[in-house]
Design a protein around this motif. Sequence first.
Motif, PDB file in Angstrom:
ATOM      1  N   THR A   1       0.799  -1.221   0.000  1.00  0.00           N
ATOM      2  CA  THR A   1       0.000   0.000   0.000  1.00  0.00           C
ATOM      3  C   THR A   1       0.833   1.273   0.000  1.00  0.00           C
ATOM      4  OG1 THR A   1      -1.870   1.098   1.054  1.00  0.00           O
ATOM      5  CG2 THR A   1      -0.196   0.215   2.514  1.00  0.00           C
ATOM      6  N   LEU A   2       2.054   1.217   0.559  1.00  0.00           N
ATOM      7  CA  LEU A   2       2.868   2.424   0.654  1.00  0.00           C
ATOM      8  C   LEU A   2       3.787   2.605  -0.544  1.00  0.00           C
ATOM      9  CD1 LEU A   2       3.738   2.321   4.449  1.00  0.00           C
ATOM     10  CD2 LEU A   2       1.954   3.602   3.292  1.00  0.00           C
ATOM     11  N   GLU A   3       3.751   1.680  -1.488  1.00  0.00           N
ATOM     12  CA  GLU A   3       4.555   1.848  -2.691  1.00  0.00           C
ATOM     13  C   GLU A   3       4.065   3.055  -3.475  1.00  0.00           C
ATOM     14  OE1 GLU A   3       7.235   0.160  -3.478  1.00  0.00           O
ATOM     15  OE2 GLU A   3       7.042  -0.950  -1.602  1.00  0.00           O
ATOM     16  N   GLU A   4       2.740   3.184  -3.500  1.00  0.00           N
ATOM     17  CA  GLU A   4       2.138   4.323  -4.200  1.00  0.00           C
ATOM     18  C   GLU A   4       0.758   4.542  -3.622  1.00  0.00           C
ATOM     19  OE1 GLU A   4       0.749   5.717  -8.676  1.00  0.00           O
ATOM     20  OE2 GLU A   4       1.750   3.808  -8.372  1.00  0.00           O
ATOM     21  N   ALA A   5       0.548   5.720  -3.057  1.00  0.00           N
ATOM     22  CA  ALA A   5      -0.747   5.998  -2.447  1.00  0.00           C
ATOM     23  C   ALA A   5      -1.782   6.202  -3.536  1.00  0.00           C
ATOM     24  CB  ALA A   5      -0.665   7.253  -1.574  1.00  0.00           C
ATOM     25  N   PRO A   6      -2.740   5.275  -3.675  1.00  0.00           N
ATOM     26  CA  PRO A   6      -3.741   5.423  -4.727  1.00  0.00           C
ATOM     27  C   PRO A   6      -4.736   6.516  -4.400  1.00  0.00           C
ATOM     28  CG  PRO A   6      -4.265   3.559  -3.349  1.00  0.00           C
ATOM     29  CD  PRO A   6      -2.932   4.092  -2.861  1.00  0.00           C
ATOM     30  N   GLY A   7      -5.565   6.848  -5.351  1.00  0.00           N
ATOM     31  CA  GLY A   7      -6.610   7.836  -5.109  1.00  0.00           C
ATOM     32  C   GLY A   7      -7.676   7.248  -4.222  1.00  0.00           C
ATOM     33  N   LYS A   8      -8.748   7.967  -4.081  1.00  0.00           N
ATOM     34  CA  LYS A   8      -9.816   7.499  -3.205  1.00  0.00           C
ATOM     35  C   LYS A   8     -10.406   6.204  -3.728  1.00  0.00           C
ATOM     36  CE  LYS A   8     -11.126  12.023  -1.458  1.00  0.00           C
ATOM     37  NZ  LYS A   8     -12.181  13.040  -1.357  1.00  0.00           N
ATOM     38  N   LEU A   9     -10.613   5.268  -2.807  1.00  0.00           N
ATOM     39  CA  LEU A   9     -11.181   3.980  -3.158  1.00  0.00           C
ATOM     40  C   LEU A   9     -12.575   3.885  -2.559  1.00  0.00           C
ATOM     41  CD1 LEU A   9      -7.988   1.870  -2.472  1.00  0.00           C
ATOM     42  CD2 LEU A   9      -8.884   2.509  -4.699  1.00  0.00           C
ATOM     43  N   LEU A  10     -13.121   2.692  -2.539  1.00  0.00           N
ATOM     44  CA  LEU A  10     -14.430   2.510  -1.930  1.00  0.00           C
ATOM     45  C   LEU A  10     -14.405   2.943  -0.475  1.00  0.00           C
ATOM     46  CD1 LEU A  10     -15.279  -1.007  -3.374  1.00  0.00           C
ATOM     47  CD2 LEU A  10     -16.113   1.184  -4.173  1.00  0.00           C
ATOM     48  N   PHE A  11     -15.553   3.367   0.019  1.00  0.00           N
ATOM     49  CA  PHE A  11     -15.705   3.822   1.411  1.00  0.00           C
ATOM     50  C   PHE A  11     -14.860   5.063   1.696  1.00  0.00           C
ATOM     51  CE2 PHE A  11     -15.690  -0.874   1.273  1.00  0.00           C
ATOM     52  CZ  PHE A  11     -17.050  -1.066   1.392  1.00  0.00           C
ATOM     53  N   SER A  12     -14.409   5.766   0.655  1.00  0.00           N
ATOM     54  CA  SER A  12     -13.620   6.991   0.785  1.00  0.00           C
ATOM     55  C   SER A  12     -12.269   6.761   1.434  1.00  0.00           C
ATOM     56  CB  SER A  12     -14.411   8.048   1.588  1.00  0.00           C
ATOM     57  OG  SER A  12     -15.595   8.369   0.913  1.00  0.00           O
ATOM     58  N   TYR A  13     -11.806   5.531   1.422  1.00  0.00           N
ATOM     59  CA  TYR A  13     -10.486   5.264   1.969  1.00  0.00           C
ATOM     60  C   TYR A  13      -9.430   5.691   0.963  1.00  0.00           C
ATOM     61  CZ  TYR A  13     -12.364   2.580   5.829  1.00  0.00           C
ATOM     62  OH  TYR A  13     -13.018   2.200   6.974  1.00  0.00           O
ATOM     63  N   CYS A  14      -8.339   6.252   1.468  1.00  0.00           N
ATOM     64  CA  CYS A  14      -7.280   6.731   0.587  1.00  0.00           C
ATOM     65  C   CYS A  14      -6.190   5.693   0.404  1.00  0.00           C
ATOM     66  CB  CYS A  14      -6.680   8.012   1.163  1.00  0.00           C
ATOM     67  SG  CYS A  14      -7.890   9.325   1.368  1.00  0.00           S
ATOM     68  N   LEU A  15      -5.962   4.883   1.403  1.00  0.00           N
ATOM     69  CA  LEU A  15      -4.905   3.879   1.312  1.00  0.00           C
ATOM     70  C   LEU A  15      -5.500   2.487   1.135  1.00  0.00           C
ATOM     71  CD1 LEU A  15      -2.259   4.956   3.958  1.00  0.00           C
ATOM     72  CD2 LEU A  15      -2.158   5.190   1.498  1.00  0.00           C
ATOM     73  N   LEU A  16      -4.858   1.703   0.308  1.00  0.00           N
ATOM     74  CA  LEU A  16      -5.341   0.357   0.015  1.00  0.00           C
ATOM     75  C   LEU A  16      -5.427  -0.497   1.275  1.00  0.00           C
ATOM     76  CD1 LEU A  16      -6.119  -1.770  -2.076  1.00  0.00           C
ATOM     77  CD2 LEU A  16      -3.697  -2.250  -2.385  1.00  0.00           C
ATOM     78  N   ALA A  17      -4.518  -0.301   2.204  1.00  0.00           N
ATOM     79  CA  ALA A  17      -4.501  -1.120   3.426  1.00  0.00           C
ATOM     80  C   ALA A  17      -5.810  -0.990   4.190  1.00  0.00           C
ATOM     81  CB  ALA A  17      -3.326  -0.717   4.313  1.00  0.00           C
ATOM     82  N   THR A  18      -6.257   0.249   4.407  1.00  0.00           N
ATOM     83  CA  THR A  18      -7.475   0.452   5.178  1.00  0.00           C
ATOM     84  C   THR A  18      -8.697  -0.018   4.403  1.00  0.00           C
ATOM     85  OG1 THR A  18      -6.343   2.480   5.817  1.00  0.00           O
ATOM     86  CG2 THR A  18      -8.512   2.109   6.750  1.00  0.00           C
ATOM     87  N   HIS A  19      -8.663   0.184   3.121  1.00  0.00           N
ATOM     88  CA  HIS A  19      -9.753  -0.319   2.270  1.00  0.00           C
ATOM     89  C   HIS A  19      -9.859  -1.839   2.394  1.00  0.00           C
ATOM     90  CE1 HIS A  19     -12.182  -1.235  -1.222  1.00  0.00           C
ATOM     91  NE2 HIS A  19     -11.184  -1.900  -1.769  1.00  0.00           N
ATOM     92  N   MET A  20      -8.710  -2.506   2.420  1.00  0.00           N
ATOM     93  CA  MET A  20      -8.711  -3.963   2.516  1.00  0.00           C
ATOM     94  C   MET A  20      -9.159  -4.432   3.890  1.00  0.00           C
ATOM     95  SD  MET A  20      -8.214  -5.507  -0.242  1.00  0.00           S
ATOM     96  CE  MET A  20      -8.152  -7.102   0.589  1.00  0.00           C
ATOM     97  N   VAL A  21      -8.866  -3.664   4.930  1.00  0.00           N
ATOM     98  CA  VAL A  21      -9.341  -4.022   6.277  1.00  0.00           C
ATOM     99  C   VAL A  21     -10.865  -4.070   6.281  1.00  0.00           C
ATOM    100  CG1 VAL A  21      -9.564  -3.192   8.639  1.00  0.00           C
ATOM    101  CG2 VAL A  21      -7.331  -3.189   7.549  1.00  0.00           C
ATOM    102  N   TRP A  22     -11.483  -3.024   5.761  1.00  0.00           N
ATOM    103  CA  TRP A  22     -12.941  -2.967   5.764  1.00  0.00           C
ATOM    104  C   TRP A  22     -13.525  -4.023   4.832  1.00  0.00           C
ATOM    105  CZ3 TRP A  22     -16.337  -1.465   8.968  1.00  0.00           C
ATOM    106  CH2 TRP A  22     -17.670  -1.261   8.588  1.00  0.00           C
ATOM    107  N   THR A  23     -12.899  -4.194   3.673  1.00  0.00           N
ATOM    108  CA  THR A  23     -13.360  -5.217   2.731  1.00  0.00           C
ATOM    109  C   THR A  23     -13.286  -6.604   3.355  1.00  0.00           C
ATOM    110  OG1 THR A  23     -12.602  -3.896   0.844  1.00  0.00           O
ATOM    111  CG2 THR A  23     -12.978  -6.221   0.453  1.00  0.00           C
ATOM    112  N   SER A  24     -12.209  -6.872   4.095  1.00  0.00           N
ATOM    113  CA  SER A  24     -12.042  -8.170   4.746  1.00  0.00           C
ATOM    114  C   SER A  24     -13.125  -8.402   5.794  1.00  0.00           C
ATOM    115  CB  SER A  24     -10.657  -8.258   5.395  1.00  0.00           C
ATOM    116  OG  SER A  24      -9.645  -8.123   4.428  1.00  0.00           O
TER     117      SER A  24
END
Length: 557
Positions: free
Chosen positions: A220-243
């Motif tokens: 996730t820290l290789e490149e901070a993506p734009g806003k994802l689902l649930f308005s999360y900015c980082l893939l890590a947090t998005h994956m926590v909620w998705t999980s």
Amino acid sequence: MLARNSVLYLLLLRRIAGITAMLQQSLEGLLLEGLQTSNVDIIRHCLRTYATIDKTRDAEALVGQVLVKPYIDEVIVEQYVQSHPNGLQAMYNKLLEFVPHHCRLLREVTGGAISSEKADIVPGYDFLVNSVWPEIVHGLEEKLPSLFNPGNPDVFHEKYTTSMDFVRKFERQCGSQASVKRLRSHPSYHSFNNKWNLPVYFQIRFREIAGALEEALSDTLEEAPGKLLFSYCLLATHMVWTSLLKCWSDQMFLPLLAHRLWKLSLQILARYSVFVGEVSLRPISSENMKESKKSVPVGRKESSVSLNPSEDQGNGASPESQPLPSISSTQLVYIAADLDKLQDQIPDILEMIKPKLEMIGFKNVSCIAGALEDSKTSLSACVPTLNNRIIQDLSESSFAYLKSALEVPRLYRRTNKEVPTKASPYVDSALKPFYRLQNEYKDTLKQPMVHQWLEGALSESTQKYYETVSDVLSSVKKMEESLKRLKQARRTTTSNPVGTNGGMSDDNKIRLQLALDVEYFGEQIRKMGLETSSIKSFSALTELVLTAKDQATAEQS
């Protein structure tokens, strides 16, 4: 005599067994005739006779073999199940049709139907439990072994839920709660449930969820993506909620695995806490700091100082002593925003889990809520470190420009420069990190969080700014006093500190410029929506430059 009696007794038993066998054989033929002709009287008579000779289980086994098994063999066909989109559901529907279509008379006679007359029922029989169900289970296990294969978790989940729905519908066909209880205690019922390898299914799902999460934490820290689902900015947090969503989704949840999924949910939150703690320790590779390094004049000692401990470490360091990879200030802000959002959504996790737990009769919701609150507390424990890192980064980014106040004397000494009327450019540059925080993240961050960071960073940078301005003014005063002593010693006007046009002295221009800088600095703080009274050392800084300004204007007048 005793031996003779024993022989007679054995002969008697043998005779009774023979008579029973002949009777049972006759009963079998008669029962089959009654079932084939739908003759209730014959069926009732046979079943009563079976009960009299204590052979009720034999009657149930006969019905299972002669009446149930042929139907089961015709319905349970693996090729049909696999070749039709809803083949399994269609098969189960046909199995459920057997009871009302082929067991009606048996249920009426034995009291398993609503229309049964109590006076005429023959007790002691449960054909659904002892005849129909065992044959169904045997047929599924023998003729449809792929049903229980957990290799494909999505397919397994669909098969399992469809099968359990069939079991519930079959239970509803039982005539009473006592019959349902007998069904659930029957060996074939346990055999059917044990065929489903739920632990293996969970392990596959666990690797699925945990693997995706670990990959996100790594990448996730290789490149901070734009806003994802649930308005999360980082893939890590998005994956926590998705999980977490996947754990309790209808496409994954199985009641018997609720305790394991609950444990996994807590593990996911705990793993994210560890992740945030780890990245909080990384050195900051700030975009603002990179810009500020370029702005420091070449030749000054400060320009060679590295603010990133991971830089200039040499190529000969051992792997064990290699520094941690850096993290950008933008990523740090995103992590803080995501962490705050995840904490807000923890109550949603409880609302998501409650209906699933109610399905299995779990009512101790306070226990679940308490565990989630502990997880939230663990996440909250990461916040102070994150806040301090962000405040430190903002402060250092700002002070990298504010320390340019050290250059103000060089701009006015022996330069014949005009009396200053506006703030120095370095002040605007020093405020850029704060403007950027307010403008670029206004839709991502909560305003109280932004204010906390601004106040903290401005307090730290203002304290250093105060020390810098104080040093400059002290240096100006010492220089001024030194020039005065030199003038008195030489008794000449060669080193007159007054400008060539007879106006304000260079030292007073320096004082006035610093006063203008601080005044403008305060105005911009107020424009950010902050009170200067909440910024530590700002009142002392203001008092310091006002005193210097009064001195400059007094000497001018």
